[in-house]
Structure formats: structure tokens, C-alpha cells
Motif scaffolding. Structure first.
Motif, PDB file in Angstrom:
ATOM      1  N   MET A   1     -33.785  46.647  88.129  1.00 23.43           N
ATOM      2  CA  MET A   1     -34.839  45.789  88.623  1.00 23.43           C
ATOM      3  C   MET A   1     -35.685  46.597  89.610  1.00 23.43           C
ATOM      4  SD  MET A   1     -34.536  42.188  90.727  1.00 23.43           S
ATOM      5  CE  MET A   1     -34.006  41.204  89.379  1.00 23.43           C
ATOM      6  N   THR A   2     -36.947  46.576  89.395  1.00 30.03           N
ATOM      7  CA  THR A   2     -37.861  47.301  90.276  1.00 30.03           C
ATOM      8  C   THR A   2     -38.151  46.453  91.518  1.00 30.03           C
ATOM      9  OG1 THR A   2     -39.851  46.390  89.278  1.00 30.03           O
ATOM     10  CG2 THR A   2     -38.947  48.393  88.260  1.00 30.03           C
ATOM     11  N   PRO A   3     -38.669  47.077  92.562  1.00 35.38           N
ATOM     12  CA  PRO A   3     -39.013  46.303  93.759  1.00 35.38           C
ATOM     13  C   PRO A   3     -40.045  45.204  93.485  1.00 35.38           C
ATOM     14  CG  PRO A   3     -38.952  48.637  94.296  1.00 35.38           C
ATOM     15  CD  PRO A   3     -38.785  48.517  92.807  1.00 35.38           C
ATOM     16  N   GLN A   4     -40.954  45.450  92.574  1.00 33.56           N
ATOM     17  CA  GLN A   4     -41.961  44.442  92.236  1.00 33.56           C
ATOM     18  C   GLN A   4     -41.318  43.245  91.529  1.00 33.56           C
ATOM     19  OE1 GLN A   4     -42.329  47.728  91.414  1.00 33.56           O
ATOM     20  NE2 GLN A   4     -43.821  48.281  93.001  1.00 33.56           N
ATOM     21  N   GLN A   5     -40.385  43.521  90.646  1.00 31.62           N
ATOM     22  CA  GLN A   5     -39.678  42.433  89.959  1.00 31.62           C
ATOM     23  C   GLN A   5     -38.840  41.628  90.950  1.00 31.62           C
ATOM     24  OE1 GLN A   5     -37.546  44.776  87.101  1.00 31.62           O
ATOM     25  NE2 GLN A   5     -38.997  44.313  85.439  1.00 31.62           N
ATOM     26  N   PHE A   6     -38.225  42.337  91.867  1.00 33.63           N
ATOM     27  CA  PHE A   6     -37.425  41.658  92.882  1.00 33.63           C
ATOM     28  C   PHE A   6     -38.301  40.757  93.746  1.00 33.63           C
ATOM     29  CE2 PHE A   6     -35.384  41.594  97.109  1.00 33.63           C
ATOM     30  CZ  PHE A   6     -34.201  40.954  96.752  1.00 33.63           C
ATOM     31  N   GLU A   7     -39.476  41.228  94.110  1.00 32.40           N
ATOM     32  CA  GLU A   7     -40.391  40.425  94.925  1.00 32.40           C
ATOM     33  C   GLU A   7     -40.847  39.182  94.161  1.00 32.40           C
ATOM     34  OE1 GLU A   7     -44.545  40.891  97.412  1.00 32.40           O
ATOM     35  OE2 GLU A   7     -43.508  42.677  96.726  1.00 32.40           O
ATOM     36  N   LYS A   8     -41.131  39.312  92.876  1.00 31.82           N
ATOM     37  CA  LYS A   8     -41.510  38.153  92.066  1.00 31.82           C
ATOM     38  C   LYS A   8     -40.375  37.140  91.998  1.00 31.82           C
ATOM     39  CE  LYS A   8     -44.878  40.366  89.040  1.00 31.82           C
ATOM     40  NZ  LYS A   8     -45.203  40.757  87.651  1.00 31.82           N
ATOM     41  N   GLN A   9     -39.158  37.638  91.860  1.00 29.23           N
ATOM     42  CA  GLN A   9     -37.981  36.771  91.815  1.00 29.23           C
ATOM     43  C   GLN A   9     -37.837  36.008  93.138  1.00 29.23           C
ATOM     44  OE1 GLN A   9     -36.567  36.644  88.967  1.00 29.23           O
ATOM     45  NE2 GLN A   9     -34.510  35.869  89.219  1.00 29.23           N
ATOM     46  N   LEU A  10     -38.050  36.706  94.250  1.00 29.69           N
ATOM     47  CA  LEU A  10     -37.994  36.045  95.561  1.00 29.69           C
ATOM     48  C   LEU A  10     -39.058  34.966  95.684  1.00 29.69           C
ATOM     49  CD1 LEU A  10     -37.372  38.912  98.138  1.00 29.69           C
ATOM     50  CD2 LEU A  10     -35.874  37.006  97.605  1.00 29.69           C
ATOM     51  N   GLN A  11     -40.243  35.246  95.225  1.00 29.59           N
ATOM     52  CA  GLN A  11     -41.332  34.264  95.302  1.00 29.59           C
ATOM     53  C   GLN A  11     -41.022  33.025  94.457  1.00 29.59           C
ATOM     54  OE1 GLN A  11     -43.821  34.246  97.404  1.00 29.59           O
ATOM     55  NE2 GLN A  11     -43.137  36.225  98.200  1.00 29.59           N
ATOM     56  N   ARG A  12     -40.385  33.220  93.310  1.00 27.33           N
ATOM     57  CA  ARG A  12     -40.019  32.087  92.456  1.00 27.33           C
ATOM     58  C   ARG A  12     -38.982  31.190  93.125  1.00 27.33           C
ATOM     59  NH1 ARG A  12     -38.517  35.296  87.549  1.00 27.33           N
ATOM     60  NH2 ARG A  12     -40.406  36.494  87.367  1.00 27.33           N
ATOM     61  N   HIS A  13     -38.081  31.777  93.854  1.00 31.51           N
ATOM     62  CA  HIS A  13     -36.985  31.024  94.464  1.00 31.51           C
ATOM     63  C   HIS A  13     -37.178  30.818  95.967  1.00 31.51           C
ATOM     64  CE1 HIS A  13     -34.712  31.196  90.777  1.00 31.51           C
ATOM     65  NE2 HIS A  13     -34.927  32.496  90.709  1.00 31.51           N
ATOM     66  N   ARG A  14     -38.400  30.923  96.421  1.00 30.20           N
ATOM     67  CA  ARG A  14     -38.682  30.840  97.849  1.00 30.20           C
ATOM     68  C   ARG A  14     -38.238  29.513  98.460  1.00 30.20           C
ATOM     69  NH1 ARG A  14     -43.951  32.331 101.329  1.00 30.20           N
ATOM     70  NH2 ARG A  14     -43.307  31.136 103.132  1.00 30.20           N
ATOM     71  N   LYS A  15     -38.583  28.392  97.834  1.00 29.32           N
ATOM     72  CA  LYS A  15     -38.227  27.076  98.378  1.00 29.32           C
ATOM     73  C   LYS A  15     -36.713  26.905  98.448  1.00 29.32           C
ATOM     74  CE  LYS A  15     -42.376  24.623  96.987  1.00 29.32           C
ATOM     75  NZ  LYS A  15     -42.933  23.552  96.163  1.00 29.32           N
ATOM     76  N   GLU A  16     -36.015  27.367  97.425  1.00 31.63           N
ATOM     77  CA  GLU A  16     -34.556  27.272  97.416  1.00 31.63           C
ATOM     78  C   GLU A  16     -33.946  28.107  98.549  1.00 31.63           C
ATOM     79  OE1 GLU A  16     -32.986  28.267  93.562  1.00 31.63           O
ATOM     80  OE2 GLU A  16     -34.655  27.226  92.587  1.00 31.63           O
ATOM     81  N   LEU A  17     -34.501  29.300  98.766  1.00 30.49           N
ATOM     82  CA  LEU A  17     -33.985  30.163  99.835  1.00 30.49           C
ATOM     83  C   LEU A  17     -34.235  29.557 101.209  1.00 30.49           C
ATOM     84  CD1 LEU A  17     -35.062  33.666  98.488  1.00 30.49           C
ATOM     85  CD2 LEU A  17     -32.736  32.820  98.777  1.00 30.49           C
ATOM     86  N   ILE A  18     -35.423  29.000 101.413  1.00 28.20           N
ATOM     87  CA  ILE A  18     -35.743  28.381 102.701  1.00 28.20           C
ATOM     88  C   ILE A  18     -34.804  27.205 102.952  1.00 28.20           C
ATOM     89  CG2 ILE A  18     -37.484  27.022 103.941  1.00 28.20           C
ATOM     90  CD1 ILE A  18     -39.598  28.878 102.662  1.00 28.20           C
ATOM     91  N   GLU A  19     -34.584  26.381 101.936  1.00 32.66           N
ATOM     92  CA  GLU A  19     -33.669  25.241 102.061  1.00 32.66           C
ATOM     93  C   GLU A  19     -32.254  25.717 102.371  1.00 32.66           C
ATOM     94  OE1 GLU A  19     -31.988  21.445 102.033  1.00 32.66           O
ATOM     95  OE2 GLU A  19     -34.093  22.044 102.148  1.00 32.66           O
ATOM     96  N   ALA A  20     -31.835  26.782 101.720  1.00 22.45           N
ATOM     97  CA  ALA A  20     -30.487  27.301 101.943  1.00 22.45           C
ATOM     98  C   ALA A  20     -30.326  27.818 103.370  1.00 22.45           C
ATOM     99  CB  ALA A  20     -30.183  28.417 100.946  1.00 22.45           C
ATOM    100  N   PHE A  21     -31.287  28.564 103.865  1.00 25.57           N
ATOM    101  CA  PHE A  21     -31.186  29.121 105.213  1.00 25.57           C
ATOM    102  C   PHE A  21     -31.334  28.069 106.301  1.00 25.57           C
ATOM    103  CE2 PHE A  21     -32.107  33.272 103.167  1.00 25.57           C
ATOM    104  CZ  PHE A  21     -31.026  33.958 103.685  1.00 25.57           C
TER     105      PHE A  21
END
Length: 76
Positions: A1-21
């Protein structure tokens, strides 16, 4: 996984991550801490790095109903 792909993945799951934290992770930490605290009482000592038993309570062994009172309060 490239850094760009990882960043896109983070953006897709942003709401879930914020809720989790904000809610889920602190709740899981609190439950684990409470469980550890209660387990210490169940074992009768600190369970970190092996069991270190607590000293016996000073109140244990006294006659029932005998309370610590100052000499002045006994006259009442």
C-alpha cells in the motif's frame, strides 16, 4: 500500500476513527481499568508485577462494637 492509498483509506474511514477515539476507545480503557481495580480487591493486594498483599487492617481483631474514641468522648 502506498502512502497515497493509505491516506485515501484514512479519509474513507475518518468518521469511524473520530468516533472510536472520542467514545469507544476511552470506554474500553475505562472498563479494563475498573476490572483491574476490582481484581486487586478480589486478590487482596496489588496485582502489578506479581501479587503484593496489603497489610491487614488495624480495625480487624478488635471486639465488636469497640470503637476508637478519645477519652473526652467516653464520658458522654
Amino acid at each position: 500500500m502506498t502512502p497515497q492509498q493509505f491516506e485515501k483509506q484514512l479519509q474513507r474511514h475518518r468518521k469511524e476513527l473520530i468516533e472510536a477515539f472520542r467514545r469507544k476507545i476511552p470506554l474500553k480503557i475505562a472498563v479494563a481499568a475498573q476490572s483491574h481495580f476490582r481484581d486487586n480487591f478480589h486478590k487482596g493486594g496489588f496485582a502489578n508485577k506479581g501479587l503484593h498483599r496489603w497489610k491487614p487492617a488495624k480495625r480487624i481483631g478488635r471486639a465488636k462494637g469497640a470503637q476508637r474514641r478519645s477519652p473526652a468522648s467516653r464520658d458522654r
